[in-house]
Scaffold this motif. Structure first.
Motif, PDB file in Angstrom:
ATOM      1  N   LEU A  21      -3.319 -14.398   7.859  1.00  0.00           N
ATOM      2  CA  LEU A  21      -3.873 -13.050   7.801  1.00  0.00           C
ATOM      3  C   LEU A  21      -5.380 -13.042   8.050  1.00  0.00           C
ATOM      4  N   LYS A  22      -6.067 -14.052   7.535  1.00  0.00           N
ATOM      5  CA  LYS A  22      -7.519 -14.123   7.747  1.00  0.00           C
ATOM      6  C   LYS A  22      -7.837 -14.222   9.236  1.00  0.00           C
ATOM      7  N   ILE A  23      -7.073 -15.039   9.945  1.00  0.00           N
ATOM      8  CA  ILE A  23      -7.308 -15.229  11.371  1.00  0.00           C
ATOM      9  C   ILE A  23      -6.935 -13.974  12.140  1.00  0.00           C
ATOM     10  N   LEU A  76      -3.864  -3.094   8.509  1.00  0.00           N
ATOM     11  CA  LEU A  76      -4.615  -4.268   8.973  1.00  0.00           C
ATOM     12  C   LEU A  76      -5.900  -3.872   9.688  1.00  0.00           C
ATOM     13  N   ILE A  77      -5.824  -2.866  10.563  1.00  0.00           N
ATOM     14  CA  ILE A  77      -7.035  -2.417  11.246  1.00  0.00           C
ATOM     15  C   ILE A  77      -8.049  -1.915  10.229  1.00  0.00           C
ATOM     16  N   ALA A  78      -7.592  -1.068   9.311  1.00  0.00           N
ATOM     17  CA  ALA A  78      -8.485  -0.521   8.302  1.00  0.00           C
ATOM     18  C   ALA A  78      -9.127  -1.626   7.475  1.00  0.00           C
ATOM     19  N   ASN A  79      -8.310  -2.580   7.019  1.00  0.00           N
ATOM     20  CA  ASN A  79      -8.807  -3.645   6.170  1.00  0.00           C
ATOM     21  C   ASN A  79      -9.744  -4.591   6.911  1.00  0.00           C
ATOM     22  N   ALA A  80      -9.420  -4.867   8.181  1.00  0.00           N
ATOM     23  CA  ALA A  80     -10.302  -5.716   8.988  1.00  0.00           C
ATOM     24  C   ALA A  80     -11.686  -5.105   9.134  1.00  0.00           C
ATOM     25  N   LEU A  81     -11.745  -3.779   9.052  1.00  0.00           N
ATOM     26  CA  LEU A  81     -13.020  -3.066   9.192  1.00  0.00           C
ATOM     27  C   LEU A  81     -13.654  -2.735   7.843  1.00  0.00           C
ATOM     28  N   GLY A  82     -13.115  -3.312   6.776  1.00  0.00           N
ATOM     29  CA  GLY A  82     -13.750  -3.179   5.476  1.00  0.00           C
ATOM     30  C   GLY A  82     -13.172  -2.133   4.550  1.00  0.00           C
ATOM     31  N   ALA A  83     -12.129  -1.422   4.970  1.00  0.00           N
ATOM     32  CA  ALA A  83     -11.517  -0.396   4.115  1.00  0.00           C
ATOM     33  C   ALA A  83     -10.494  -1.038   3.174  1.00  0.00           C
ATOM     34  N   ALA A  84     -10.379  -0.476   1.990  1.00  0.00           N
ATOM     35  CA  ALA A  84      -9.445  -1.007   0.994  1.00  0.00           C
ATOM     36  C   ALA A  84      -8.009  -0.625   1.326  1.00  0.00           C
ATOM     37  N   SER A 132       4.726   0.762   0.357  1.00  0.00           N
ATOM     38  CA  SER A 132       4.349   0.785  -1.059  1.00  0.00           C
ATOM     39  C   SER A 132       2.840   0.651  -1.228  1.00  0.00           C
ATOM     40  N   GLU A 133       2.130   0.425  -0.128  1.00  0.00           N
ATOM     41  CA  GLU A 133       0.672   0.368  -0.152  1.00  0.00           C
ATOM     42  C   GLU A 133       0.120   1.358   0.866  1.00  0.00           C
ATOM     43  N   CYS A 134      -1.157   1.679   0.738  1.00  0.00           N
ATOM     44  CA  CYS A 134      -1.764   2.626   1.673  1.00  0.00           C
ATOM     45  C   CYS A 134      -3.224   2.243   1.915  1.00  0.00           C
ATOM     46  N   PHE A 135      -3.753   2.723   3.024  1.00  0.00           N
ATOM     47  CA  PHE A 135      -5.125   2.382   3.408  1.00  0.00           C
ATOM     48  C   PHE A 135      -6.098   3.499   3.036  1.00  0.00           C
ATOM     49  N   GLU A 136      -7.358   3.093   2.828  1.00  0.00           N
ATOM     50  CA  GLU A 136      -8.463   4.040   2.823  1.00  0.00           C
ATOM     51  C   GLU A 136      -8.872   4.265   4.277  1.00  0.00           C
ATOM     52  N   ILE A 137      -9.480   5.401   4.564  1.00  0.00           N
ATOM     53  CA  ILE A 137      -9.931   5.675   5.923  1.00  0.00           C
ATOM     54  C   ILE A 137     -11.164   4.813   6.214  1.00  0.00           C
ATOM     55  N   PRO A 138     -11.149   4.020   7.281  1.00  0.00           N
ATOM     56  CA  PRO A 138     -12.305   3.164   7.570  1.00  0.00           C
ATOM     57  C   PRO A 138     -13.573   3.981   7.788  1.00  0.00           C
ATOM     58  N   GLY A 151       5.358  -4.462   8.573  1.00  0.00           N
ATOM     59  CA  GLY A 151       5.775  -5.686   7.902  1.00  0.00           C
ATOM     60  C   GLY A 151       5.918  -5.464   6.416  1.00  0.00           C
ATOM     61  N   ASN A 152       6.548  -6.425   5.742  1.00  0.00           N
ATOM     62  CA  ASN A 152       6.811  -6.289   4.310  1.00  0.00           C
ATOM     63  C   ASN A 152       5.874  -7.130   3.464  1.00  0.00           C
ATOM     64  N   ILE A 153       4.707  -7.466   3.994  1.00  0.00           N
ATOM     65  CA  ILE A 153       3.708  -8.220   3.253  1.00  0.00           C
ATOM     66  C   ILE A 153       2.526  -7.303   2.961  1.00  0.00           C
ATOM     67  N   SER A 154       1.621  -7.776   2.115  1.00  0.00           N
ATOM     68  CA  SER A 154       0.391  -7.046   1.834  1.00  0.00           C
ATOM     69  C   SER A 154      -0.751  -7.642   2.639  1.00  0.00           C
ATOM     70  N   VAL A 155      -1.619  -6.796   3.156  1.00  0.00           N
ATOM     71  CA  VAL A 155      -2.794  -7.306   3.878  1.00  0.00           C
ATOM     72  C   VAL A 155      -3.691  -8.105   2.944  1.00  0.00           C
ATOM     73  N   ASN A 156      -3.520  -7.924   1.636  1.00  0.00           N
ATOM     74  CA  ASN A 156      -4.357  -8.621   0.653  1.00  0.00           C
ATOM     75  C   ASN A 156      -3.820  -9.990   0.269  1.00  0.00           C
ATOM     76  N   ASP A 157      -2.640 -10.346   0.762  1.00  0.00           N
ATOM     77  CA  ASP A 157      -1.985 -11.581   0.332  1.00  0.00           C
ATOM     78  C   ASP A 157      -2.340 -12.753   1.242  1.00  0.00           C
TER      79      ASP A 157
END
Length: 246
Positions: free
Chosen positions: A81-83, A107-115, A153-159, A68-74
């Motif tokens: 996104l919260k749900i 999304l998986i990474a962020n849901a598990l606490g990774a930046a 344009s964004e990337c995940f940290e490893i959970p 998708g073209n959105i940010s997981v932080n938005d």
């Protein structure tokens, strides 16, 4: 080929209108999978999404989370996104198979606490990723290098607790594994000529990319169809791998 459950119930989270299921649709349908989707892009932003509107976890045998073209932080502009993340945490806690593709991996990474944050370098186009050295033998096995399509344009940290599987010089974290049932990709193994054409014709998809990267769009339109095969085959293998753990 590993045993694949008959009438497998596959659900995918879709974030872009028209994106579809990518290359793995035909692969899963050939195994008589029942495919359903949640279309987050179609949800009104001014109405709250109830978690009960998402599938019952017991009704999903395999979850595939698309890009998708959105940010997981938005979450301010996309409150659903919260749900989505809350449901993901519940699903992942159940130990069921999941695959995240680009935004899906984030999304998986962020849901598990990774930046998840802006990349130092944006990636758009065909690039090479390398297998990380010294991956444990019981993990998903990659070739030494792969030519894949990037569009982020964004990337995940490893959970925390995940195994780092793939990298390149532009973006170190290209793929990870959690347990034996979850694989997260930063690149797009599912891309097909039709999906790439849709990306290239979508102004929202390219507006985040500036400057030097834009001239490459004309070259992308001329992509040889053989380029897609390596990633598509990898995704089929990834699906088989996570299903073996279920």
């Amino acid at each position: 080929m590993p045993y694949m459950k008959s009438h497998l119930k596959v659900h995918y989270f879709q974030h872009i209108a028209g994106e579809g299921f990518g290359s793995c649709y035909d692969f899963l349908k050939s195994h008589n999978a029942k495919i359903t989707a949640t279309e987050f892009f179609a949800l009104p932003v001014d109405l709250p999404l109830e978690i009960e509107a998402l599938p019952h976890i017991e009704d999903v045998d395999l979850l595939i989370i698309m890009g998708g073209n959105i940010s997981v932080n938005d979450e301010a502009n996309y409150p659903w996104l919260k749900i989505e993340k809350r449901w993901l945490r519940r699903y992942l806690a159940s130990g069921k198979p999941a695959i995240g593709l680009c935004l899906g991996g984030q999304l998986i990474a962020n849901a598990l606490g990774a930046a998840v944050s802006h990349s130092a370098y944006y990636e758009l186009g065909w690039t090479t990723v390398q297998r990380v050295r010294n991956i444990p033998e019981n993990c998903f096995q990659l070739p030494d290098q792969l030519k894949v399509l990037q569009w982020h344009s964004e990337c995940f940290e490893i959970p925390k607790g995940a195994v780092h599987l793939a990298e390149n010089q532009m973006c170190r974290n290209q793929m990870y594994q959690i347990g034996k049932n979850v694989l997260g990709f930063q690149f797009h193994p599912e891309i097909t000529p039709q999906t790439l054409e849709m990306f290239l014709d979508n102004d929202d998809q390219i507006e985040v990319f500036k400057g030097d990267v834009l001239p490459s769009l004309a070259e992308l339109k001329k992509t040889n169809k053989t380029y897609f095969q390596e990633g598509n085959q990898l995704l089929n293998q990834a699906i088989e791998y996570v299903l073996e753990a279920s």
